[in-house]
Design a protein around this motif. Sequence first.
Motif, short mmCIF file in Angstrom:
data_model
loop_
_atom_site.label_atom_id
_atom_site.label_comp_id
_atom_site.label_asym_id
_atom_site.label_seq_id
_atom_site.Cartn_x
_atom_site.Cartn_y
_atom_site.Cartn_z
N SER A 92 0.83 -1.21 0.00
CA SER A 92 0.00 0.00 0.00
C SER A 92 0.86 1.27 0.00
O SER A 92 0.49 2.26 -0.62
CB SER A 92 -0.96 0.00 1.19
OG SER A 92 -0.24 -0.12 2.40
N ILE A 93 2.00 1.23 0.66
CA ILE A 93 2.89 2.40 0.69
C ILE A 93 3.45 2.68 -0.70
O ILE A 93 3.48 3.82 -1.15
CB ILE A 93 4.02 2.21 1.72
CG1 ILE A 93 3.43 2.23 3.13
CG2 ILE A 93 5.09 3.27 1.57
CD1 ILE A 93 4.41 1.95 4.23
N ARG A 94 3.90 1.62 -1.40
CA ARG A 94 4.44 1.81 -2.75
C ARG A 94 3.38 2.33 -3.71
O ARG A 94 3.65 3.20 -4.54
CB ARG A 94 5.02 0.50 -3.26
CG ARG A 94 6.32 0.12 -2.59
CD ARG A 94 6.86 -1.17 -3.11
NE ARG A 94 8.11 -1.50 -2.42
CZ ARG A 94 8.79 -2.60 -2.61
NH1 ARG A 94 8.37 -3.51 -3.46
NH2 ARG A 94 9.91 -2.82 -1.94
N VAL A 95 2.17 1.81 -3.60
CA VAL A 95 1.08 2.28 -4.46
C VAL A 95 0.77 3.74 -4.15
O VAL A 95 0.61 4.56 -5.07
CB VAL A 95 -0.19 1.40 -4.27
CG1 VAL A 95 -1.39 2.01 -4.97
CG2 VAL A 95 0.07 -0.01 -4.79
N ALA A 96 0.72 4.10 -2.88
CA ALA A 96 0.43 5.48 -2.48
C ALA A 96 1.52 6.44 -2.98
O ALA A 96 1.21 7.51 -3.51
CB ALA A 96 0.29 5.58 -0.96
N LEU A 97 2.79 6.05 -2.83
CA LEU A 97 3.88 6.91 -3.29
C LEU A 97 3.84 7.09 -4.80
O LEU A 97 4.07 8.19 -5.32
CB LEU A 97 5.23 6.34 -2.85
CG LEU A 97 5.59 6.54 -1.39
CD1 LEU A 97 6.89 5.82 -1.04
CD2 LEU A 97 5.70 8.02 -1.05
N LEU A 98 3.57 6.00 -5.53
CA LEU A 98 3.47 6.10 -6.98
C LEU A 98 2.32 7.03 -7.36
O LEU A 98 2.47 7.90 -8.22
CB LEU A 98 3.27 4.72 -7.60
CG LEU A 98 3.11 4.71 -9.12
CD1 LEU A 98 4.37 5.23 -9.80
CD2 LEU A 98 2.78 3.31 -9.61
N PHE A 99 1.18 6.88 -6.69
CA PHE A 99 0.03 7.74 -6.97
C PHE A 99 0.35 9.21 -6.70
O PHE A 99 0.04 10.08 -7.52
CB PHE A 99 -1.18 7.29 -6.15
CG PHE A 99 -2.37 8.18 -6.32
CD1 PHE A 99 -3.14 8.13 -7.47
CD2 PHE A 99 -2.71 9.09 -5.33
CE1 PHE A 99 -4.22 8.97 -7.64
CE2 PHE A 99 -3.80 9.94 -5.49
CZ PHE A 99 -4.56 9.88 -6.66
N VAL A 100 0.97 9.48 -5.57
CA VAL A 100 1.32 10.87 -5.22
C VAL A 100 2.28 11.45 -6.25
O VAL A 100 2.10 12.57 -6.73
CB VAL A 100 1.92 10.95 -3.79
CG1 VAL A 100 2.57 12.30 -3.54
CG2 VAL A 100 0.85 10.66 -2.76
N ASN A 101 3.31 10.68 -6.61
CA ASN A 101 4.28 11.19 -7.58
C ASN A 101 3.68 11.37 -8.96
O ASN A 101 4.02 12.32 -9.67
CB ASN A 101 5.51 10.28 -7.61
CG ASN A 101 6.38 10.49 -6.39
OD1 ASN A 101 6.44 11.58 -5.83
ND2 ASN A 101 7.05 9.45 -5.95
N LEU A 102 2.76 10.49 -9.37
CA LEU A 102 2.07 10.67 -10.65
C LEU A 102 1.19 11.92 -10.61
O LEU A 102 1.14 12.68 -11.59
CB LEU A 102 1.23 9.43 -10.98
CG LEU A 102 1.99 8.22 -11.51
CD1 LEU A 102 1.07 7.01 -11.60
CD2 LEU A 102 2.63 8.52 -12.86
N ALA A 103 0.53 12.15 -9.49
CA ALA A 103 -0.32 13.34 -9.35
C ALA A 103 0.53 14.61 -9.39
O ALA A 103 0.16 15.60 -10.05
CB ALA A 103 -1.12 13.27 -8.05
N VAL A 104 1.67 14.59 -8.70
CA VAL A 104 2.59 15.74 -8.70
C VAL A 104 3.06 16.01 -10.13
O VAL A 104 3.03 17.16 -10.61
CB VAL A 104 3.79 15.49 -7.76
CG1 VAL A 104 4.91 16.48 -8.02
CG2 VAL A 104 3.35 15.55 -6.31
N LEU A 105 3.49 14.96 -10.82
CA LEU A 105 3.99 15.12 -12.19
C LEU A 105 2.89 15.63 -13.11
O LEU A 105 3.12 16.56 -13.90
CB LEU A 105 4.55 13.79 -12.70
CG LEU A 105 5.15 13.83 -14.10
CD1 LEU A 105 6.33 14.79 -14.15
CD2 LEU A 105 5.57 12.44 -14.53
N ALA A 106 1.69 15.07 -13.02
CA ALA A 106 0.58 15.50 -13.88
C ALA A 106 0.26 16.97 -13.64
O ALA A 106 0.06 17.73 -14.60
CB ALA A 106 -0.64 14.62 -13.63
#
Length: 161
Positions: free
Chosen positions: A131-145
């Motif tokens: 869940s932590i890896r998924v959350a970090l990926l989601f946050v970083n994708l949102a930041v990049l977008a």
Amino acid sequence: MPRSGVRKKRNRWLELIATYKLLQSILLIAVAVGALKLVHKDVADVLGNLATAMRMNTDGRVLSFLLEKASLLTDHRLRQISFFLFFYAGLGFLEGLGLMLEKVWAEYLTAILTASFLPLEIFELMHRVTSIRVALLFVNLAVLAYLVAHLIDRKRTVRRW
């Protein structure tokens, strides 16, 4: 304050991303200092004592694996890890402060660095989903977008002038 006397509205999303980057940097510095404190110590012994103090089963498969790998850490490797963490924390502070000041170069820097780590995050996620890896990926994708959309919008606004 601009000369016209009208205050420029702050970009709350950039401030949020900046805060995230600054907090991430503080965490990295804490880990780097912790790694330096382990220099000239038996890391496996320190972790074993910590596990015992926390009443963990030191004969368990996961903890045994960690203790075995920790015994391979040399003083030189700990210093290398600390150097990398301090360097990356410095980049994070640079990103965070630049974003707080709403500097365009910081927006580009953050977008480039965030995008550069996405393949590694995806690889790690393919290896093991947590869940932590998924959350970090989601946050970083949102930041990049957000940053890419913001930079495109900024470019359009500049062209209109």
